[in-house]
Design an enzyme around this catalytic site. Structure first.
Site, short mmCIF file in Angstrom:
data_model
loop_
_atom_site.label_atom_id
_atom_site.label_comp_id
_atom_site.label_asym_id
_atom_site.label_seq_id
_atom_site.Cartn_x
_atom_site.Cartn_y
_atom_site.Cartn_z
N HIS A 1 0.85 -1.20 0.00
CA HIS A 1 0.00 0.00 0.00
C HIS A 1 0.88 1.25 0.00
CE1 HIS A 1 -3.18 -2.49 2.35
NE2 HIS A 1 -3.67 -2.29 1.14
N ARG B 1 -2.38 -5.63 -8.45
CA ARG B 1 -1.40 -6.69 -8.24
C ARG B 1 -1.51 -7.77 -9.31
NH1 ARG B 1 -3.20 -7.30 -2.16
NH2 ARG B 1 -5.05 -6.63 -3.28
N SER C 1 -3.06 -7.38 2.99
CA SER C 1 -3.34 -7.25 4.42
C SER C 1 -3.67 -8.61 5.02
CB SER C 1 -4.52 -6.29 4.65
OG SER C 1 -4.19 -5.00 4.20
N LYS D 1 -15.92 -6.49 3.42
CA LYS D 1 -15.07 -7.35 4.25
C LYS D 1 -15.56 -7.31 5.70
CE LYS D 1 -11.16 -6.47 1.28
NZ LYS D 1 -10.02 -5.60 1.04
P1 ADP Z 1 -6.16 -5.56 0.57
O1 ADP Z 1 -6.56 -6.17 -0.75
O2 ADP Z 1 -4.72 -5.86 0.94
O3 ADP Z 1 -7.13 -5.76 1.70
P2 ADP Z 1 -7.12 -2.85 0.38
O4 ADP Z 1 -8.55 -3.16 0.19
O5 ADP Z 1 -6.75 -2.11 1.60
O6 ADP Z 1 -6.12 -4.07 0.30
O7 ADP Z 1 -6.57 -2.17 -0.93
C1 ADP Z 1 -6.41 -0.84 -1.18
C2 ADP Z 1 -5.71 -0.66 -2.50
O8 ADP Z 1 -4.35 -1.05 -2.39
C3 ADP Z 1 -6.28 -1.49 -3.65
O9 ADP Z 1 -6.23 -0.70 -4.81
C4 ADP Z 1 -5.33 -2.65 -3.77
O10 ADP Z 1 -5.29 -3.17 -5.08
C5 ADP Z 1 -4.02 -1.96 -3.42
N1 ADP Z 1 -3.02 -2.87 -2.90
C6 ADP Z 1 -3.15 -3.71 -1.88
N2 ADP Z 1 -2.00 -4.40 -1.68
C7 ADP Z 1 -1.14 -3.96 -2.62
C8 ADP Z 1 0.22 -4.29 -2.97
N3 ADP Z 1 0.89 -5.23 -2.30
N4 ADP Z 1 0.80 -3.63 -4.00
C9 ADP Z 1 0.10 -2.70 -4.67
N5 ADP Z 1 -1.18 -2.35 -4.43
C10 ADP Z 1 -1.78 -2.97 -3.41
#
Ligand code: ADP
Length: 164
Positions: A17, A91, A129, A41
């Site tokens: 992130h 990703r 996460s 979620k």
């Molecule tokens: P997660 O899928 O880890 O629960 P979130 O819902 O918090 O993540 O995702 C927020 C944003 O961050 C989304 O656009 C997701 O694609 C992106 N994101 C999550 N993990 C990564 C990563 N390792 N690298 C790049 N972008 C990411």
């Protein structure tokens, strides 16, 4: 002034992130990281307040990033920032499908609202996460997965969850 909104559940924020937030902050004048509470979620590990605090700690070194939370639809939330663009990380193909769908919903509500995608850095394509939560629950080393300053807080929380 160009404004980007980086939404997510950030439960907890990972280095993946943070990589997206940092790169977005280099492109836009201002970045708003918004912790979304209306996510499908269920039962997050961290409260919204804790997630806001963690993202603040991880991003305070960047002068142009602010942190907020929201319990309304992203397209509605974004109205307060005129001309703002949503920036998300991609990703894998599975991210793409989900994001494409989300984008369609946003476009339905506000056709003028644009979403841009940054591809994940190679070393973080596996990182999510949920991987961090899982590893924390087993007491694994979180170095290289989350910002160092958050490791203790995440470990403490995982301890509480393990004993639930
Ligand atoms: P997660 O899928 O880890 O629960 P979130 O819902 O918090 O993540 O995702 C927020 C944003 O961050 C989304 O656009 C997701 O694609 C992106 N994101 C999550 N993990 C990564 C990563 N390792 N690298 C790049 N972008 C990411």
């Amino acid at each position: 002034m160009s404004i980007a909104i980086c939404p997510g559940s950030f439960d907890p924020i990972t280095l993946g992130h943070l990589n997206i937030i940092r790169r977005t902050a280099q492109i836009f004048d201002e970045v708003v990281v918004v912790i979304m509470q209306n996510s499908t979620k269920k039962s997050p590990m961290f409260t919204v307040e804790e997630r806001v605090e963690m993202v603040r700690k991880a991003t305070e070194r960047y002068g142009n990033v602010k942190v907020d939370s929201s319990d309304i639809l992203l397209a509605e939330y974004a109205r307060q920032y005129e001309g703002a663009v949503i920036v998300k990380g991609l990703r894998a193909a599975s991210d793409f499908e989900y994001e494409f769908q989300m984008n369609l919903i946003n476009k339905q509500i506000r056709p003028e609202l644009e979403t841009m995608f940054l591809t994940a850095s190679g070393k973080y394509t596996f990182l999510s996460s949920s991987v961090v939560r899982e590893m924390a629950m087993y007491g694994a080393d979180l170095t290289g997965l989350v910002p160092n300053e958050l490791i203790d807080m995440i470990k403490e929380k995982a301890k509480v969850w393990r004993n639930k």
